[in-house]
Design a protein around this motif. Structure first.
Motif, PDB file in Angstrom:
ATOM      1  N   GLU A 245     -25.295  27.301  29.575  1.00 18.09           N
ATOM      2  CA  GLU A 245     -23.861  27.545  29.502  1.00 18.09           C
ATOM      3  C   GLU A 245     -23.630  29.022  29.204  1.00 18.09           C
ATOM      4  OE1 GLU A 245     -21.187  25.771  26.331  1.00 18.09           O
ATOM      5  OE2 GLU A 245     -21.232  24.170  27.845  1.00 18.09           O
ATOM      6  N   LEU A 246     -23.065  29.751  30.174  1.00 15.81           N
ATOM      7  CA  LEU A 246     -22.888  31.200  30.040  1.00 15.81           C
ATOM      8  C   LEU A 246     -21.446  31.609  30.284  1.00 15.81           C
ATOM      9  CD1 LEU A 246     -25.960  32.419  32.118  1.00 15.81           C
ATOM     10  CD2 LEU A 246     -25.759  32.419  29.634  1.00 15.81           C
ATOM     11  N   LYS A 247     -21.106  32.792  29.809  1.00 17.55           N
ATOM     12  CA  LYS A 247     -19.815  33.406  30.108  1.00 17.55           C
ATOM     13  C   LYS A 247     -20.002  34.308  31.331  1.00 17.55           C
ATOM     14  CE  LYS A 247     -18.084  33.316  25.431  1.00 17.55           C
ATOM     15  NZ  LYS A 247     -17.536  34.091  24.315  1.00 17.55           N
ATOM     16  N   GLY A 248     -18.917  34.697  31.941  1.00 19.19           N
ATOM     17  CA  GLY A 248     -18.975  35.504  33.166  1.00 19.19           C
ATOM     18  C   GLY A 248     -19.689  36.825  32.994  1.00 19.19           C
ATOM     19  N   THR A 249     -19.436  37.497  31.870  1.00 20.83           N
ATOM     20  CA  THR A 249     -20.076  38.793  31.651  1.00 20.83           C
ATOM     21  C   THR A 249     -21.581  38.638  31.443  1.00 20.83           C
ATOM     22  OG1 THR A 249     -19.534  38.672  29.296  1.00 20.83           O
ATOM     23  CG2 THR A 249     -18.026  39.914  30.703  1.00 20.83           C
ATOM     24  N   GLU A 250     -22.002  37.470  30.912  1.00 19.56           N
ATOM     25  CA  GLU A 250     -23.435  37.224  30.726  1.00 19.56           C
ATOM     26  C   GLU A 250     -24.139  37.080  32.075  1.00 19.56           C
ATOM     27  OE1 GLU A 250     -23.742  34.952  26.476  1.00 19.56           O
ATOM     28  OE2 GLU A 250     -22.942  33.800  28.159  1.00 19.56           O
ATOM     29  N   VAL A 251     -23.502  36.397  33.011  1.00 22.07           N
ATOM     30  CA  VAL A 251     -24.085  36.230  34.349  1.00 22.07           C
ATOM     31  C   VAL A 251     -24.198  37.583  35.041  1.00 22.07           C
ATOM     32  CG1 VAL A 251     -23.807  35.152  36.606  1.00 22.07           C
ATOM     33  CG2 VAL A 251     -23.220  33.869  34.558  1.00 22.07           C
ATOM     34  N   LYS A 252     -23.164  38.406  34.918  1.00 25.85           N
ATOM     35  CA  LYS A 252     -23.196  39.735  35.532  1.00 25.85           C
ATOM     36  C   LYS A 252     -24.304  40.591  34.925  1.00 25.85           C
ATOM     37  CE  LYS A 252     -18.403  39.855  36.963  1.00 25.85           C
ATOM     38  NZ  LYS A 252     -17.132  40.577  36.925  1.00 25.85           N
ATOM     39  N   SER A 253     -24.489  40.480  33.624  1.00 26.59           N
ATOM     40  CA  SER A 253     -25.549  41.219  32.953  1.00 26.59           C
ATOM     41  C   SER A 253     -26.924  40.695  33.379  1.00 26.59           C
ATOM     42  CB  SER A 253     -25.379  41.102  31.439  1.00 26.59           C
ATOM     43  OG  SER A 253     -26.257  41.953  30.780  1.00 26.59           O
TER      44      SER A 253
ATOM     45  N   ILE B  12     -29.002  38.858  25.661  1.00 28.89           N
ATOM     46  CA  ILE B  12     -28.446  39.280  26.952  1.00 28.89           C
ATOM     47  C   ILE B  12     -27.531  40.458  26.641  1.00 28.89           C
ATOM     48  CG2 ILE B  12     -27.047  38.654  28.947  1.00 28.89           C
ATOM     49  CD1 ILE B  12     -27.903  35.764  28.519  1.00 28.89           C
ATOM     50  N   SER B  13     -27.907  41.632  27.121  1.00 33.58           N
ATOM     51  CA  SER B  13     -27.157  42.852  26.807  1.00 33.58           C
ATOM     52  C   SER B  13     -25.719  42.748  27.287  1.00 33.58           C
ATOM     53  CB  SER B  13     -27.815  44.056  27.467  1.00 33.58           C
ATOM     54  OG  SER B  13     -29.128  44.208  27.003  1.00 33.58           O
ATOM     55  N   PRO B  14     -24.783  43.358  26.558  1.00 27.49           N
ATOM     56  CA  PRO B  14     -23.383  43.349  26.992  1.00 27.49           C
ATOM     57  C   PRO B  14     -23.240  44.021  28.364  1.00 27.49           C
ATOM     58  CG  PRO B  14     -23.543  44.080  24.730  1.00 27.49           C
ATOM     59  CD  PRO B  14     -24.939  43.997  25.255  1.00 27.49           C
ATOM     60  N   TYR B  15     -22.340  43.467  29.176  1.00 24.64           N
ATOM     61  CA  TYR B  15     -22.099  44.016  30.505  1.00 24.64           C
ATOM     62  C   TYR B  15     -21.357  45.337  30.351  1.00 24.64           C
ATOM     63  CZ  TYR B  15     -20.623  44.144  35.393  1.00 24.64           C
ATOM     64  OH  TYR B  15     -20.419  44.503  36.703  1.00 24.64           O
ATOM     65  N   ARG B  16     -21.878  46.381  30.977  1.00 24.38           N
ATOM     66  CA  ARG B  16     -21.348  47.731  30.731  1.00 24.38           C
ATOM     67  C   ARG B  16     -19.944  47.965  31.293  1.00 24.38           C
ATOM     68  NH1 ARG B  16     -24.800  51.312  35.011  1.00 24.38           N
ATOM     69  NH2 ARG B  16     -24.942  49.667  36.565  1.00 24.38           N
ATOM     70  N   PHE B  17     -19.530  47.184  32.304  1.00 28.27           N
ATOM     71  CA  PHE B  17     -18.204  47.384  32.887  1.00 28.27           C
ATOM     72  C   PHE B  17     -17.165  46.412  32.329  1.00 28.27           C
ATOM     73  CE2 PHE B  17     -21.102  48.864  36.312  1.00 28.27           C
ATOM     74  CZ  PHE B  17     -20.763  50.204  36.236  1.00 28.27           C
ATOM     75  N   ALA B  18     -17.543  45.636  31.316  1.00 28.00           N
ATOM     76  CA  ALA B  18     -16.611  44.660  30.747  1.00 28.00           C
ATOM     77  C   ALA B  18     -15.645  45.346  29.791  1.00 28.00           C
ATOM     78  CB  ALA B  18     -17.376  43.570  30.025  1.00 28.00           C
ATOM     79  N   ASN B  19     -14.561  44.637  29.505  1.00 30.21           N
ATOM     80  CA  ASN B  19     -13.565  45.188  28.581  1.00 30.21           C
ATOM     81  C   ASN B  19     -13.813  44.625  27.182  1.00 30.21           C
ATOM     82  OD1 ASN B  19     -12.767  42.573  28.886  1.00 30.21           O
ATOM     83  ND2 ASN B  19     -10.877  43.033  29.982  1.00 30.21           N
ATOM     84  N   ILE B  20     -12.779  44.470  26.391  1.00 25.36           N
ATOM     85  CA  ILE B  20     -12.928  44.000  25.011  1.00 25.36           C
ATOM     86  C   ILE B  20     -13.396  42.553  24.924  1.00 25.36           C
ATOM     87  CG2 ILE B  20     -11.260  45.624  24.050  1.00 25.36           C
ATOM     88  CD1 ILE B  20      -9.229  43.275  24.050  1.00 25.36           C
ATOM     89  N   PHE B  21     -13.347  41.817  26.016  1.00 24.83           N
ATOM     90  CA  PHE B  21     -13.750  40.415  26.013  1.00 24.83           C
ATOM     91  C   PHE B  21     -15.218  40.230  26.354  1.00 24.83           C
ATOM     92  CE2 PHE B  21      -9.192  40.400  27.091  1.00 24.83           C
ATOM     93  CZ  PHE B  21      -8.733  39.769  25.942  1.00 24.83           C
ATOM     94  N   ASN B  22     -16.027  41.242  26.090  1.00 26.96           N
ATOM     95  CA  ASN B  22     -17.464  41.141  26.343  1.00 26.96           C
ATOM     96  C   ASN B  22     -18.080  40.117  25.396  1.00 26.96           C
ATOM     97  OD1 ASN B  22     -19.830  41.800  27.653  1.00 26.96           O
ATOM     98  ND2 ASN B  22     -19.549  44.000  27.392  1.00 26.96           N
TER      99      ASN B  22
ATOM    100  N   LYS C 265     -27.403  29.465  40.790  1.00 22.35           N
ATOM    101  CA  LYS C 265     -27.154  29.042  39.410  1.00 22.35           C
ATOM    102  C   LYS C 265     -28.254  29.583  38.502  1.00 22.35           C
ATOM    103  CE  LYS C 265     -23.796  26.173  40.567  1.00 22.35           C
ATOM    104  NZ  LYS C 265     -22.437  26.552  40.375  1.00 22.35           N
ATOM    105  N   VAL C 266     -27.890  29.932  37.269  1.00 24.77           N
ATOM    106  CA  VAL C 266     -28.859  30.425  36.300  1.00 24.77           C
ATOM    107  C   VAL C 266     -29.551  29.222  35.671  1.00 24.77           C
ATOM    108  CG1 VAL C 266     -29.221  31.747  34.193  1.00 24.77           C
ATOM    109  CG2 VAL C 266     -27.475  32.458  35.819  1.00 24.77           C
ATOM    110  N   LYS C 267     -30.869  29.231  35.688  1.00 23.14           N
ATOM    111  CA  LYS C 267     -31.667  28.157  35.097  1.00 23.14           C
ATOM    112  C   LYS C 267     -32.657  28.750  34.111  1.00 23.14           C
ATOM    113  CE  LYS C 267     -29.987  24.862  37.709  1.00 23.14           C
ATOM    114  NZ  LYS C 267     -29.287  23.707  37.205  1.00 23.14           N
TER     115      LYS C 267
END
Length: 149
Positions: free
Chosen positions: A24-32, A59-69, A111-113
């Motif tokens: 179970e991931l958030k969008g910024t995690e998948v991008k990272s 999982i490093s924070p996504y560099r192009f994300a905003n405050i909702f990282n 899908k991330v597994k």
């Protein structure tokens, strides 16, 4: 299958069974993850309230994300069937076993597994024996290569 990262510390364990689990991931995690910004250092799995959680996976924070990282080391829920969870909890309660993540990857559908393994810690002499066997195999290959010329 596109492998994102492999847990090198999994070699310190004797792997009994392997399972494929969704995560179970958030969008910024998948991008990272697409940028391969992940570290397995000290990560492990726990069963709590009939659900499996992956802890200490960085999982490093996504560099192009905003405050909702996302929080880099938040506990992440793994998606397994109930019968698999019951089987794992039975084995873990017997003692001597642990759940470790071995690799994280994108499957054919994007899908991330996470591949998790039911494992038992190796003793120091087992590790030494394994290293010795690998060195012998390496020497044999180099000798065969040399004689093949």
């Amino acid at each position: 299958m596109e492998i994102i990262a492999v847990n090198k510390k999994a070699n310190d364990y004797e792997i009994i069974e392997k399972y494929e689990a969704g995560i179970e991931l958030k969008g910024t995690e998948v991008k990272s993850l697409r940028e391969k910004n992940v570290s397995f250092k000290d990560s492990f799995c726990r069963i709590k309230d009939g659900e499996v959680y992956l802890l200490n996976l960085h999982i490093s924070p996504y560099r192009f994300a905003n405050i909702f990282n996302h929080d880099p080391e938040r506990p992440r829920k793994l998606l397994l069937h109930k019968r698999e969870i019951k089987r794992l909890s039975g084995k873990l309660s017997a003692g001597g076993y642990t759940l470790i993540p071995t690799k994280i990857y994108f499957n054919d559908k994007g899908k991330v597994k996470v591949e998790i393994a039911l494992a038992k810690g190796k003793k120091k002499y087992d590790k030494r024996q394994e290293i010795k066997e690998k060195e012998i195999e390496k020497r044999l290959r180099s000798i065969m290569k040399y004689r093949g010329r």
